[in-house]
Structures are given as structure tokens and as C-alpha cells.
Scaffold this motif. Structure first.
Motif, PDB file in Angstrom:
ATOM      1  N   PRO A  25       0.867  -1.182   0.145  1.00 56.94           N
ATOM      2  CA  PRO A  25       0.069   0.109  -0.132  1.00 56.94           C
ATOM      3  C   PRO A  25       0.913   1.007  -0.097  1.00 56.94           C
ATOM      4  O   PRO A  25       2.034   1.242   0.455  1.00 56.94           O
ATOM      5  N   GLU A  26       0.640   2.435  -0.771  1.00 56.96           N
ATOM      6  CA  GLU A  26       1.109   3.624  -0.743  1.00 56.96           C
ATOM      7  C   GLU A  26       0.129   4.517  -0.174  1.00 56.96           C
ATOM      8  O   GLU A  26      -0.853   4.697  -0.740  1.00 56.96           O
ATOM      9  N   ILE A  27       0.393   5.244   0.815  1.00 58.71           N
ATOM     10  CA  ILE A  27      -0.473   6.218   1.443  1.00 58.71           C
ATOM     11  C   ILE A  27       0.186   7.701   1.325  1.00 58.71           C
ATOM     12  O   ILE A  27       1.221   7.810   0.857  1.00 58.71           O
ATOM     13  N   GLY A  28      -0.456   8.582   1.888  1.00 59.68           N
ATOM     14  CA  GLY A  28      -0.221  10.084   1.830  1.00 59.68           C
ATOM     15  C   GLY A  28      -0.938  10.908   0.657  1.00 59.68           C
ATOM     16  O   GLY A  28      -0.331  12.213   0.756  1.00 59.68           O
TER      17      GLY A  28
END
Lengths: 154, 378, 170
Positions: B46-49
């Protein structure tokens, strides 16, 4: 999976799906007799309760330029400029009898930054800044959103 | 045979799928980079931000009361619980006493907000799996709660109602009547939700034995709330480390039992949320008739100054335990506020839990985590 | 078990790593040396039954010219939260041993501390930014941080100085 297990699985699926459809059927019949929950929006509008926080409005006749609202605002969207009155100038008061000792030069609110938290209207000592129930005030250009309350001409 | 000889020379490769930031099933702007071998997931990162709004930096520049609207906007579907957590942490630092009337109002509203948040989780989980009707039923019932909150505080979703020392406004007898009518109406609805979705065999086949998280994994990843209770551990901050007046009400803590599959799978976590709605309704029914008279806010100065010190306090939110670590240096502005958000840790488990599942099972697992990206990114 | 008891037991076991118990109110913390944090955390999990991480992050003490990394560990058996703090000099490139091998929750929480403060964690499996974009310059939560004017050609602040439509507050 044996054939018996397969038949039991299909029967299970059928029975539980039909139970769910029975719920939907009951709601459907209730709508036919008692009417739907949805309202047809631009033709009818919901009545908002008292105290709803919509667009801000400032009645500058009562504003004493204390800057409490601008200090309380979390996003700094209220712009106030006020000067000391010249010596000897007449001092008028608000409707409530508070003397206005400062000269209000600028009172703008950038409503596109406002987060409708209610901290400014709670801080105002003369209650001249309050939330109306207005929520339909869209504009075509982004810089039309700085409302100048000293020259209010709606 | 001629064909199988050709098949031996076929070169297979892994497929890289981008479940991008704009996706109907990710409950917000979340990006998951999935590497699959055919249909089986090999890795999921997962990539968040994408929704990072620097709340912790903002709170070092505004005063104590003005941090509350920022805190509301973190988990925007359970906003009252967030504000209550912040108010309780600052009240511990200041030593302010909250009046009994304010405590009653706070707990009633927190539990109503928990019901609204779980209704949203139930509706959108059905939508992820492919069932469109439960979403409509959940939102019809949730609208009634939002109408109650609009009458109480003035706003529908982001309230700024739990002020330090008590609440912003008092509640009137009409609002108490509205809450009682809602409780009577909602008591009949949960059985409808169970008939529509929970025991539907297709839903059970999609979610049982999928995304299994056992107790040791939950401990290592720091997971709390419905994730830990779905794994079989009976731990709820409202019962085990009570705050406010939770020690005076009688309710049960539902725990996953592995009824439809393995202990700790997605169906268990989902069912814990459904049963929690019934328990919250019990709490509201116990408190609504006995609200004592008194002030709705304690004695707090207009310009709040918090004495020097640090505090770490946790409260039970619908998605887990929300923690506030607040450091004050004695001035009108906080020195450091660190928010420990439960959804941040929930998403970090995705890689380990979904290895070996199929892509459709990954969607079912993400839905059962019940994430809100506002809280993940702050 | 209270925090005072735990401090005494830890001090007896690791006299070199544990420095002191602070006197802050209402929640005191145990000051730990940076070199020994991995051993202390490992022993807290294995012998003292602190099963989970409740919180992990960084603090910028600009007046005392120090960074701090704090750890809150929670035990379900004893029902107590213990706060540990590691103090580091306030320079670029400081580092602390990572505890991600002990608790998997520390993986993402340490990435966030690196993103916001620039403190590196030795032995971390995946040390890169998590919330800010990969090529962001600067460490946002430091007290002397200035937002850059442009990021890849996009203006960062809402209004620039001298912009006519801005009021700039009060």
C-alpha cells in the motif's frame, strides 16, 4: 465436494437470498402505501433545524472591531483592519449600548477557506457575527468568495 | 503430446496491477501495488499520503480550542469520538472536572456516532462485495442520526461539539424525544441487516476464511478494536480501562468465534461490528432517561492555558484505539501533539495477510479493515 | 505493576542503558540510551510481557538542541503503558537502532518518524518516506522548517506575499 453437499450449498444460497428479497419486498410495499424517504430536491427542501451552521454574516453596525473572531479562527479566513478614532471624533454605540471606540476599515471573510466550525460566532461579544442557514451560494469564479461586509449589497 | 511440449516452453511472468488512488473499493485515496501470478497475489504494497494535511504541524501553530476542528477532520466518519478523545486528553493535563450532565451527553452522542460509523462500514462493505441494497438501507438509517446531530450541534458531519471541559451547546427536551424515537425505530432494523447481508450464503462464502489475522499477529502489528476482538480477544477500553461514565453502564463486548470459518477471518470482524451496534443501542437506552441537570461545560477560562506536562491517553473509537500524546510547555499553543491512528496500523498488515489469496479476496480483506484515509494520513 | 516498579527492575537488569525516570506529570517516561534501545525493547517483550506497541514517534526540542524518539509499549497482562524516550543530538544524519524486528508495528511508525524529522533507523527493512512524496525536500515537523515555494512547478503556499486578493490574516 460430493453431489449431496453441492445440492445443499445451492439450496442454502437460494433460501438466504430469498430471505433478503423478502426484506426488500416489504420495504417496496411500505413505499407504495406510505411514500418514499427521498425528497425531490430543488422542488422541495428540507427544513433545517435552529442553530444550523451555514454561511457567515456580520452585521457591521454592531461590530466593535475587537478582533476576537479573527484570533479564534483556525484557518485565518477573517481579515480585519481597524484604526484608532481621531481625537475629538464622535463615538457611537452598538444596538446593545457598547461604545465603538475603533474605526473599522476592512472586514472581509474568505468563505472558501471557512470551515464552519462556529468558533468565531461563539467568541463574538456583541453577537453581530452569526451563522445563517444559507447553503446555496455557489459562484462561477473563485475570487468572488471574499465577502466584504462593510459594503454589503446583496 | 505435441501441445503439452509447447506448453513446457511457455514463459510465464508476474503481473503488476495498480489499484490506483481513484478506485471505488479502496474507501478513499489509497494506492495498492499488487504483484500477482495469474490470479494469486504474491505481494501487495500500500502507498499512502494522498490525503496528508499536516494536522500535527498545524496544531503547533494554533491555540488549544482551535485544534478541535482539525481533530474532527481526521476520521471524518466518527468525528464525535475523535473530539472526545482530544478533549479527554487535554482535560487530564489540565485537571478540569467535567460536569455529570456533560458526561451523560458525551457518552450518548459517542454511542450514536459509533452506530452511524458501523452502519457506514456495513453499507460500504456490502458495496465492495457487490451487494447494492444494504448500502441504501444503511444510509437511510444513518440519515436519521445525522439529523439528530444537526439539531444538537448545527452541522451534519464535522461538528466541533466536544469542547474542552464539556460540550458546545446544551441539549433540549425535543432532542431527547428525537433520540428516543430513533432508538425505538432502530431496534427493529438490525435483524433486517442480518437477513439482507450477514447470513446470505454468497456473502459468507466470499468473506469466511479470507484475511485471517490471529491474536499474535494483532499484537505484533498493534491492532486494536474490532480487528483484535474479531481474533477472539475480549478487550475493549470502555470496559477494561473505563473513562467518562462507562463504568456505570451495563453492556457486553462481542468477540469473534469463528462461526462461519476460521477464527479471525473477515466475517468475524464484520460480525463484531454488527453486534457492537446492538450494544451501543443498549447503552443509549440506559442513559437517555436519566440525564441529570446542571451545567453543560466545566469552569474553563476563555483563553485556555495548559500547565507544563505530557500525557498519553487512549479512547475506544469505532475503528480501534485512538491515542493522543500531548506535550505542553505551559503556553497557549500546544508544543507537540502526536496522534496514534488505528487505521494506519490496520493498513500496514496488508502485505502479510493477503499473500496467497486471490485478487477478489484482497478486495474483501481491505473492506473488512474499515479504513478511513483521513485518519491514516492525518 | 506500576511504572516505578518497572523502572527499578529495568535499572537492575540494564544499568548501562537506563538513565533515569523523569518527573513529568501526569505521565513520566524512562530515559534510555540510544545504543541499548533494541535490547531493552526485546527484553520488555520477552520477559516483562509487553505485547504491543501503542505509539512511536519523534519530538523536536529546539531549545535544548535535541531530538527525541519516544516509544509507548502496552502490556495486556499488567495493563500498564510504559513510555521510553531516546535523546539524540539535533543534527542531520542521526540514527537509532530500529525495533522493527521486535514489533512489526514499528515498521511504518519508524518510516513516519524518518519522513517528518530525518532521524534514520539502522536495520530497518524499508527506510523511505511514507506520507510525503518520495522526492520531497526537507523534514516537515522540525520547528525551523520552511515550506518550499515550488514543488515540481506547482506553487506550494496558498497565497504568495504581495498577492492582492490575500489578506494574510489579522
Amino acid at each position: 465436494m460430493t453431489f449431496g453437499e453441492y445440492v445443499a450449498l445451492v439450496k442454502d444460497i437460494g433460501v438466504t437470498t430469498l430471505k433478503g428479497m423478502a426484506v426488500t419486498w416489504r420495504v417496496f410495499m411500505k413505499v407504495q402505501t406510505k411514500g418514499a424517504v427521498t425528497i425531490q430536491y430543488p422542488e422541495t427542501r428540507d427544513r433545517l433545524p435552529m442553530g444550523s451552521r451555514g454561511l457567515l454574516f456580520n452585521d457591521v453596525e454592531d461590530c466593535i472591531a475587537c478582533k476576537q473572531c479573527a484570533t479564534a479562527c483556525p484557518v485565518d479566513c477573517i481579515y480585519i483592519e481597524a484604526d484608532k478614532k481621531a481625537a475629538g471624533a464622535e463615538i457611537d454605540s452598538t444596538k446593545g449600548g457598547v461604545k465603538k471606540t475603533l474605526d473599522l476599515k476592512r472586514f472581509d471573510i474568505d468563505v472558501s477557506l471557512c470551515c464552519y466550525c462556529g468558533l468565531c460566532s461563539a467568541a463574538c461579544p456583541t453577537e453581530c457575527l452569526y451563522h445563517t442557514k444559507e447553503y446555496e451560494y455557489s459562484k462561477f469564479e473563485r475570487d468572488r468568495f471574499t465577502f466584504d461586509f462593510l459594503n454589503w449589497h446583496h | 503430446m505435441h501441445l503439452s511440449h509447447q506448453a513446457d516452453n511457455l514463459r510465464t511472468d508476474e503481473l503488476l496491477i495498480n489499484m490506483g488512488p481513484q478506485h471505488p473499493s479502496t474507501h478513499g485515496v489509497l494506492r495498492i501495488i499488487i504483484t500477482t501470478d495469474g490470479e494469486i497475489v504474491k505481494a501487495a504494497h500500500p502507498e499512502i499520503g494522498y490525503l496528508h494535511r499536516c494536522k500535527e504541524k498545524h496544531s503547533e501553530n494554533v491555540d488549544w480550542m482551535a485544534v478541535a476542528p482539525f481533530v474532527d477532520r481526521m476520521d471524518y466518519l466518527a468525528s464525535m469520538n475523535n473530539s472526545m478523545g482530544y478533549a479527554i486528553a487535554v482535560e487530564k493535563l489540565m485537571g478540569v472536572e467535567v460536569p455529570r450532565r456533560a458526561e451523560y451527553i458525551r457518552v450518548i452522542i459517542s454511542e450514536l456516532q459509533r452506530i452511524a460509523s458501523h452502519q457506514m462500514a456495513f453499507g460500504t462493505y456490502g458495496l465492495d462485495i457487490g451487494a447494492f441494497t444494504p448500502f441504501m438501507h444503511a444510509f437511510r438509517d444513518r440519515e436519521k442520526i445525522l439529523d439528530i446531530f444537526e439539531a444538537i450541534s448545527g452541522a451534519r458531519l464535522l461538528y466541533n461539539y466536544m469542547w474542552i471541559g464539556g460540550t458546545y451547546r446544551d441539549i433540549t427536551p425535543e432532542i431527547v424525544k428525537q433520540i428516543k424515537e430513533y432508538c425505538a425505530y432502530f431496534a427493529g432494523q438490525i435483524s433486517q441487516y442480518n437477513e439482507l447481508l450477514s447470513y446470505n450464503k454468497i456473502f459468507v462464502e466470499r468473506t469466511a476464511n479470507v484475511g485471517i489475522m490471529d491474536r499474535e499477529l494483532c499484537w505484533s502489528y498493534g491492532l486494536t478494536g474490532p480487528m483484535l476482538r474479531g481474533a477472539g480477544m475480549k478487550w475493549d477500553l470502555r470496559k477494561d480501562e473505563p473513562y467518562s461514565i462507562y463504568s456505570e453502564v451495563d453492556f457486553d463486548v462481542p468477540v469473534g468465534k469463528g462461526e462461519m470459518g476460521t477464527l479471525g477471518d473477515s466475517w468475524d470482524r464484520y460480525m463484531v461490528r454488527m453486534r457492537e451496534m446492538e450494544e451501543s443501542l443498549k447503552i443509549v437506552n440506559q442513559l437517555i432517561d436519566g440525564i441529570p441537570d446542571g451545567p453543560h461545560r466545566g469552569r474553563v477560562a476563555k483563553k485556555i492555558r495548559v500547565p507544563k506536562g505530557e500525557v498519553f491517553s487512549r479512547t475506544e473509537c469505532p475503528r480501534g484505539e485512538l491515542g493522543f500524546y500531548i506535550i505542553s510547555d505551559g503556553s497557549e499553543i500546544p508544543y507537540r501533539i502526536k496522534v496514534k491512528s488505528p487505521c494506519f496500523l490496520n493498513i500496514s498488515t496488508l502485505d502479510e495477510v493477503t499473500r496467497g489469496l486471490m485478487v477478489a479476496d484482497l478486495v474483501a480483506t481491505v473492506g473488512s479493515l474499515d479504513i478511513v484515509l483521513g485518519e491514516v494520513d492525518r | 505493576m506500576t511504572v516505578q516498579d518497572l523502572y527499578e527492575k529495568l535499572k537492575a537488569k540494564f544499568p548501562a542503558h537506563i538513565v533515569e525516570l523523569s518527573e513529568t506529570k501526569p505521565d513520566p517516561y524512562i530515559k534510555v540510551e540510544a545504543a541499548g534501545i533494541l535490547e531493552v525493547v526485546q527484553s520488555l517483550r520477552d520477559e516483562f510481557e509487553f505485547q504491543t506497541v501503542a505509539n512511536l514517534g519523534g519530538i523536536d526540542y529546539i531549545e535544548e538542541k535535541q531530538f527525541a524518539v519516544f516509544y509507548h509499549l502496552f502490556s495486556y497482562t499488567h495493563k500498564v503503558v510504559v513510555a521510553l524516550k531516546v535523546f539524540l543530538p539535533r543534527e542531520d544524519g542521526v540514527s537509532v537502532p530500529s525495533v522493527a524486528s521486535v514489533y512489526k508495528a514499528a515498521n511504518w511508525l519508524e518510516r513516519e518518524t524518518y519522513d517528518m524529522y530525518g532521524i534514520r533507523f539502522e536495520g530497518h527493512p524499508d527506510m523511505r518516506r511514507i506520507l510525503c512524496p518520495e522526492d520531497w525536500e526537507g523534514y516537515p515537523l522540525r520547528k525551523d522548517y520552511k515550506t518550499p515555494d515550488y514543488y515540481r512547478g506547482i506553487p506550494v503556499p496558498l497565497y504568495f506575499e504581495g498577492d492582492s486578493s490575500a489578506g494574510g490574516g489579522h
